[in-house]
Design a protein around this motif. Structure first.
Motif, PDB file in Angstrom:
ATOM      1  N   LEU A 186      31.032  42.763  36.047  1.00 44.91           N
ATOM      2  CA  LEU A 186      31.606  43.659  37.043  1.00 44.91           C
ATOM      3  C   LEU A 186      32.900  43.115  37.613  1.00 44.91           C
ATOM      4  CD1 LEU A 186      28.509  44.548  37.005  1.00 44.91           C
ATOM      5  CD2 LEU A 186      28.985  45.445  39.236  1.00 44.91           C
ATOM      6  N   THR A 187      33.060  41.797  37.532  1.00 44.92           N
ATOM      7  CA  THR A 187      34.297  41.190  38.018  1.00 44.92           C
ATOM      8  C   THR A 187      35.347  41.110  36.914  1.00 44.92           C
ATOM      9  OG1 THR A 187      32.798  39.810  39.260  1.00 44.92           O
ATOM     10  CG2 THR A 187      35.112  39.246  39.391  1.00 44.92           C
ATOM     11  N   MET A 188      34.891  40.828  35.687  1.00 41.22           N
ATOM     12  CA  MET A 188      35.855  40.608  34.608  1.00 41.22           C
ATOM     13  C   MET A 188      36.427  41.901  34.051  1.00 41.22           C
ATOM     14  SD  MET A 188      34.523  37.514  32.267  1.00 41.22           S
ATOM     15  CE  MET A 188      32.873  38.062  31.919  1.00 41.22           C
ATOM     16  N   LEU A 189      35.590  42.935  33.971  1.00 42.65           N
ATOM     17  CA  LEU A 189      36.043  44.134  33.270  1.00 42.65           C
ATOM     18  C   LEU A 189      37.164  44.889  33.987  1.00 42.65           C
ATOM     19  CD1 LEU A 189      32.761  45.435  31.663  1.00 42.65           C
ATOM     20  CD2 LEU A 189      34.737  44.472  30.519  1.00 42.65           C
ATOM     21  N   PRO A 190      37.086  45.110  35.307  1.00 42.80           N
ATOM     22  CA  PRO A 190      38.198  45.832  35.916  1.00 42.80           C
ATOM     23  C   PRO A 190      39.523  45.111  35.678  1.00 42.80           C
ATOM     24  CG  PRO A 190      36.375  45.766  37.420  1.00 42.80           C
ATOM     25  CD  PRO A 190      36.022  44.872  36.280  1.00 42.80           C
ATOM     26  N   GLY A 191      40.497  45.834  35.173  1.00 40.64           N
ATOM     27  CA  GLY A 191      41.779  45.232  34.869  1.00 40.64           C
ATOM     28  C   GLY A 191      41.954  44.929  33.396  1.00 40.64           C
ATOM     29  N   ALA A 192      40.859  44.928  32.654  1.00 42.72           N
ATOM     30  CA  ALA A 192      40.964  44.647  31.218  1.00 42.72           C
ATOM     31  C   ALA A 192      41.242  45.937  30.462  1.00 42.72           C
ATOM     32  CB  ALA A 192      39.677  44.022  30.717  1.00 42.72           C
ATOM     33  N   GLY A 193      41.760  45.797  29.263  1.00 47.53           N
ATOM     34  CA  GLY A 193      42.001  46.957  28.431  1.00 47.53           C
ATOM     35  C   GLY A 193      40.727  47.405  27.743  1.00 47.53           C
ATOM     36  N   LEU A 194      40.689  48.663  27.315  1.00 43.83           N
ATOM     37  CA  LEU A 194      39.474  49.193  26.706  1.00 43.83           C
ATOM     38  C   LEU A 194      39.106  48.424  25.439  1.00 43.83           C
ATOM     39  CD1 LEU A 194      37.274  51.330  26.667  1.00 43.83           C
ATOM     40  CD2 LEU A 194      38.786  52.799  25.390  1.00 43.83           C
ATOM     41  N   SER A 195      40.133  48.011  24.670  1.00 41.41           N
ATOM     42  CA  SER A 195      39.831  47.341  23.405  1.00 41.41           C
ATOM     43  C   SER A 195      39.281  45.938  23.611  1.00 41.41           C
ATOM     44  CB  SER A 195      41.089  47.266  22.550  1.00 41.41           C
ATOM     45  OG  SER A 195      42.090  46.620  23.287  1.00 41.41           O
ATOM     46  N   ASP A 196      39.415  45.404  24.826  1.00 42.39           N
ATOM     47  CA  ASP A 196      38.890  44.066  25.080  1.00 42.39           C
ATOM     48  C   ASP A 196      37.456  44.092  25.584  1.00 42.39           C
ATOM     49  OD1 ASP A 196      41.211  42.828  24.321  1.00 42.39           O
ATOM     50  OD2 ASP A 196      42.100  43.012  26.314  1.00 42.39           O
ATOM     51  N   VAL A 197      36.937  45.284  25.848  1.00 41.90           N
ATOM     52  CA  VAL A 197      35.591  45.364  26.416  1.00 41.90           C
ATOM     53  C   VAL A 197      34.552  44.671  25.523  1.00 41.90           C
ATOM     54  CG1 VAL A 197      33.765  46.913  27.154  1.00 41.90           C
ATOM     55  CG2 VAL A 197      36.101  47.393  27.758  1.00 41.90           C
ATOM     56  N   PRO A 198      34.513  44.950  24.218  1.00 40.83           N
ATOM     57  CA  PRO A 198      33.494  44.280  23.399  1.00 40.83           C
ATOM     58  C   PRO A 198      33.597  42.760  23.463  1.00 40.83           C
ATOM     59  CG  PRO A 198      34.551  46.012  22.141  1.00 40.83           C
ATOM     60  CD  PRO A 198      35.304  45.886  23.412  1.00 40.83           C
ATOM     61  N   VAL A 199      34.816  42.249  23.427  1.00 42.97           N
ATOM     62  CA  VAL A 199      34.994  40.794  23.441  1.00 42.97           C
ATOM     63  C   VAL A 199      34.508  40.216  24.766  1.00 42.97           C
ATOM     64  CG1 VAL A 199      36.666  38.946  23.231  1.00 42.97           C
ATOM     65  CG2 VAL A 199      36.959  41.017  21.897  1.00 42.97           C
ATOM     66  N   ILE A 200      34.876  40.886  25.862  1.00 41.20           N
ATOM     67  CA  ILE A 200      34.488  40.355  27.171  1.00 41.20           C
ATOM     68  C   ILE A 200      32.980  40.454  27.374  1.00 41.20           C
ATOM     69  CG2 ILE A 200      34.717  40.708  29.655  1.00 41.20           C
ATOM     70  CD1 ILE A 200      37.599  41.471  29.173  1.00 41.20           C
ATOM     71  N   VAL A 201      32.403  41.585  26.965  1.00 43.82           N
ATOM     72  CA  VAL A 201      30.959  41.737  27.131  1.00 43.82           C
ATOM     73  C   VAL A 201      30.236  40.672  26.312  1.00 43.82           C
ATOM     74  CG1 VAL A 201      28.990  43.219  26.652  1.00 43.82           C
ATOM     75  CG2 VAL A 201      31.013  44.178  27.687  1.00 43.82           C
ATOM     76  N   LEU A 202      30.683  40.445  25.093  1.00 43.64           N
ATOM     77  CA  LEU A 202      30.004  39.452  24.268  1.00 43.64           C
ATOM     78  C   LEU A 202      30.248  38.035  24.750  1.00 43.64           C
ATOM     79  CD1 LEU A 202      30.031  40.496  20.557  1.00 43.64           C
ATOM     80  CD2 LEU A 202      28.112  39.961  22.000  1.00 43.64           C
ATOM     81  N   SER A 203      31.347  37.818  25.493  1.00 45.83           N
ATOM     82  CA  SER A 203      31.647  36.445  25.861  1.00 45.83           C
ATOM     83  C   SER A 203      30.620  35.859  26.818  1.00 45.83           C
ATOM     84  CB  SER A 203      33.044  36.338  26.466  1.00 45.83           C
ATOM     85  OG  SER A 203      33.025  36.800  27.785  1.00 45.83           O
ATOM     86  N   ILE A 204      29.833  36.696  27.497  1.00 45.77           N
ATOM     87  CA  ILE A 204      28.763  36.117  28.328  1.00 45.77           C
ATOM     88  C   ILE A 204      27.490  35.940  27.515  1.00 45.77           C
ATOM     89  CG2 ILE A 204      29.681  37.134  30.455  1.00 45.77           C
ATOM     90  CD1 ILE A 204      27.079  38.935  30.368  1.00 45.77           C
ATOM     91  N   ASP A 205      27.518  36.286  26.243  1.00 42.61           N
ATOM     92  CA  ASP A 205      26.358  36.196  25.359  1.00 42.61           C
ATOM     93  C   ASP A 205      25.182  36.993  25.931  1.00 42.61           C
ATOM     94  OD1 ASP A 205      24.725  35.569  23.325  1.00 42.61           O
ATOM     95  OD2 ASP A 205      24.760  33.412  23.590  1.00 42.61           O
ATOM     96  N   PRO A 206      25.348  38.301  26.051  1.00 41.41           N
ATOM     97  CA  PRO A 206      24.296  39.067  26.717  1.00 41.41           C
ATOM     98  C   PRO A 206      23.027  39.142  25.880  1.00 41.41           C
ATOM     99  CG  PRO A 206      25.906  40.552  25.764  1.00 41.41           C
ATOM    100  CD  PRO A 206      26.410  39.160  25.529  1.00 41.41           C
ATOM    101  N   CYS A 207      21.913  38.951  26.544  1.00 42.97           N
ATOM    102  CA  CYS A 207      20.626  39.103  25.882  1.00 42.97           C
ATOM    103  C   CYS A 207      19.845  40.067  26.756  1.00 42.97           C
ATOM    104  CB  CYS A 207      19.926  37.767  25.791  1.00 42.97           C
ATOM    105  SG  CYS A 207      18.260  37.928  25.201  1.00 42.97           S
ATOM    106  N   ILE A 208      19.778  41.314  26.338  1.00 46.89           N
ATOM    107  CA  ILE A 208      19.252  42.335  27.229  1.00 46.89           C
ATOM    108  C   ILE A 208      17.728  42.268  27.327  1.00 46.89           C
ATOM    109  CG2 ILE A 208      19.359  44.793  27.783  1.00 46.89           C
ATOM    110  CD1 ILE A 208      22.037  43.297  27.750  1.00 46.89           C
ATOM    111  N   SER A 209      17.061  41.883  26.256  1.00 50.22           N
ATOM    112  CA  SER A 209      15.603  41.757  26.348  1.00 50.22           C
ATOM    113  C   SER A 209      15.231  40.728  27.393  1.00 50.22           C
ATOM    114  CB  SER A 209      15.027  41.307  25.017  1.00 50.22           C
ATOM    115  OG  SER A 209      15.446  42.128  24.009  1.00 50.22           O
TER     116      SER A 209
END
Ligand code: SF4
Ligand code: SF4
Lengths: 123, 358, 129
Positions: B331-354
């Motif tokens: 929620l802090t990193m995404l605002p201000g980023a470009g749409l094409s960077d969303v996958p990279v930023i989301v993956l950079s925290i290594d999300p494990c949804i389960s």
């Protein structure tokens, strides 16, 4: 450029990293936790396996002398084989083959012959 | 400039698991991101009411496949602390070996997925090829590739023979050489740098205040690693956390890449010092009281709060998984980023949804 | 349990949390435990240099608790989770999912509670400071 050439050469000379699965099958490791098999003639129907199983997929009926097991609910943890009091329950190395529908494995002890198509395997 | 709302996920090509992000865009730039969960919530914490405390080991392992060994280890350490059980030294070293193997395969999985998130598919393939070696070690020594089920309360279930430890060491050697070969690509390649450097920056202060954990926090320059708590055999093993200071996606990638080498080193140390003796002690009695337990998972620190009441069922088991702590970072990193960077930023925290939803 | 435990009440929760934040603690999580039909217990865990600190808040099931998310932003997720699973409502949440984080909109029960309760609007609010 030079790195690329060496990479290309290496890739050409090496065997592929994957196997052509149905044609070449890697044998299971010795320690692999595969299918659960019960030698029903040795089983004493004590029910310990049913109590200890974390996914509660074994039911033992002592009176009727039957032992049933739901392979699709089993998580292959191997606890049941570890705690079995008579040594009748064994974990094989190989995995169960895929099936078309979920089925209970029901084994009848002593009086009636086993219904399960696979013959029980002794360790 | 028009304001657009784009749903990202729950099924998205770069995400192996379902997370939904509602992205509000101003032209190409994200102004707001709201995550939504609930696609894989299973209520595993509630299972303590019908499974006894031994059976729960196998349940907590299934909270998350990739960190399974570390979940079980954290749980067992918690119960052991509660019941005052002293685990034998050999068991503690074996736990370190398997947990570091887990960290390695998790990081390799992530490195592959991360490469995939910016479209570098051959790199993805290479990392997963190396990961397969680790999984083979796991299967040969414990019986399963990922859910290893080696932990029990009071120790471990499987032992390593001398040949097996030699086998692990020689496999690790080849893993190390292959990884070295990929190092220049993942760290110096133009494409990788272009897509990751300066993206999703978090300063040390921000990261700490958001309560982040694991590589996400360490990449921002905060030295915080639950292995510094010296659980299991970490008091006998030399260990310094990997820290980077840039706080961007590239730094997170670097932390994880260096941690793979660190894990190799830790396994070598653990095998070198592996004492002989028992691998488990008998457990008598029932747990009573309340306890917290923490270990460092590949994604960060996992926190268990266990409360028992002297019966065979625990009263409450609460699991705070690392991704749960890392989601606020999005929620802090995404605002201000470009749409094409969303996958990279989301993956950079290594999300494990389960993990997050349990 | 490792770390120091402090009992707090609804009225000094926010004050204590703010103090802890100034002392440089990192927010870990909140655990909710069901005690009996009426009482619930909320445990707030904080960490600084691997030293844990816990705040223990006993709360009645139909009370609204103040949210600590204005102090620690990261708390919004776990507070929403508790709203979903235990039915305790928080007020002042920075991001309020209104019990839809895990649950569907029309679910009125709290799935993690042993004593089934159907949600009704909270009857007691904590005294406004
Ligand atoms: S392997 Fe585990 S899950 Fe399967 S039947 Fe045995 S105890 Fe149950
Ligand atoms: S523990 Fe062994 S002997 Fe007892 S019921 Fe199970 S399979 Fe039979």
């Amino acid at each position: 450029m030079f790195t690329m050439t060496s990479t290309i050469l290496r890739n050409l000379l090496k065997e592929p990293a994957t196997r052509r699965y149905p044609a070449s099958v890697r044998p299971s490791f010795e320690a692999a936790r595969g299918e659960i098999r019960n030698d029903i003639h040795v089983c004493t129907f004590c029910g310990v396996c049913a109590v200890k199983c974390p996914s509660q997929c074994i039911t033992v009926d002592r009176k009727a002398a039957d032992w049933s097991y739901d392979p699709s609910a089993c998580v292959q943890c191997g606890v049941c084989a570890e705690v079995c009091t008579s040594g009748s329950l064994q974990q094989a190395r190989d995995y169960r083959k895929p099936v078309r529908k979920k089925e209970l494995v029901v084994l009848k002890g002593a009086t009636t012959p086993p219904k399960h198509s696979d013959p029980p395997v002794t360790g | 400039m028009t304001r657009t709302i784009i749903p990202f996920g729950p099924q998205h090509p770069v995400l192996p698991e379902p997370i939904h992000l509602m992205l509000t865009l101003d032209d190409e730039v994200i102004t707001e991101a709201v995550p939504a969960f609930g696609f894989v919530h299973r209520g595993l914490e509630k299972l303590v009411e019908i499974r006894d405390f031994h059976q729960m080991i196998y349940v907590v392992e299934r909270i998350c496949g990739i960190c399974s060994m570390l979940h079980a280890m954290c749980y067992c350490q918690g119960i052991e602390e509660m019941m005052g059980i002293e685990t034998p030294p050999r068991a503690r070293f074996l736990r370190v070996i398997w947990s570091e193997l887990h960290r390695m395969h998790s990081h390799l999985l992530w490195l592959g997925l991360f490469a995939d998130s910016f479209g570098f598919e051959s790199l993805f393939m290479q990392f997963w090829k190396i990961r397969e070696k680790i999984l083979d070690i796991d299967e040969a020594t414990t019986g399963n590739r990922i859910i290893v089920s080696v932990n029990v309360i009071g120790g471990v279930r499987k032992d390593l023979t001398l040949e097996q430890t030699r086998g692990i060491l020689s496999e690790l050697k080849s893993v190390e050489t292959e990884l070295k070969r990929l190092e220049t690509t993942i760290l110096n390649d133009y494409t990788v740098q272009n897509r990751t450097v300066g993206k999703g920056v978090l300063t040390a202060k921000q990261a700490y205040e958001l309560g982040l954990v694991g590589p996400t926090l360490r990449a921002s320059g905060v030295m915080q690693d639950a292995r510094m708590l010296k659980y299991a055999a970490f008091d006998d093993i030399a260990f310094t956390p990997v820290v980077e200071t840039d706080g961007d996606c590239y730094a997170r990638c670097k932390v994880r890449f260096r941690e793979v080498f660190q894990s190799i080193d830790l396994i070598r140390q653990a095998i070198g010092k592996l004492p002989n003796g028992e691998i488990a002690v008998k457990v008598k009695g029932r747990p009573d009281g309340e306890v917290t337990s923490r270990v460092e998972q590949p994604r960060g620190e996992v926190f268990y709060y266990i409360r028992a009441n002297g019966t065979k069922h625990l009263e409450r088991l609460r699991v705070r998984t690392p991704t749960f702590a890392n989601v606020p970072a999005l929620l802090t990193m995404l605002p201000g980023a470009g749409l094409s960077d969303v996958p990279v930023i989301v993956l950079s925290i290594d999300p494990c949804i389960s993990c997050t939803e349990r | 349990m490792q770390g120091e435990i402090m009992d707090i009440g609804l009225d000094n929760l926010l004050g204590e949390t703010a103090r802890i934040k100034v002392e440089g603690y990192r927010f870990v999580t909140i655990s909710c435990v069901e005690i009996n039909e009426i009482r619930m217990e909320l445990l707030y865990h904080f960490d600084r240099n691997f030293q844990l600190k816990h705040l223990r808040l006993s709360i009645s099931r139909d009370c609204r608790a103040p949210s600590i998310s204005p102090v620690y932003f990261a708390a919004f997720l776990v507070e929403n989770e508790i709203q979903d699973l235990f039915g305790i409502r928080f007020h002042g949440l920075t991001v309020d999912y209104d019990r839809t984080l895990y649950l569907e909109k029309d679910v009125k029960t709290a799935p993690f509670c042993k004593f089934a309760v159907v949600e009704k609007s909270p009857v007691c609010e904590e005294k406004t400071p």
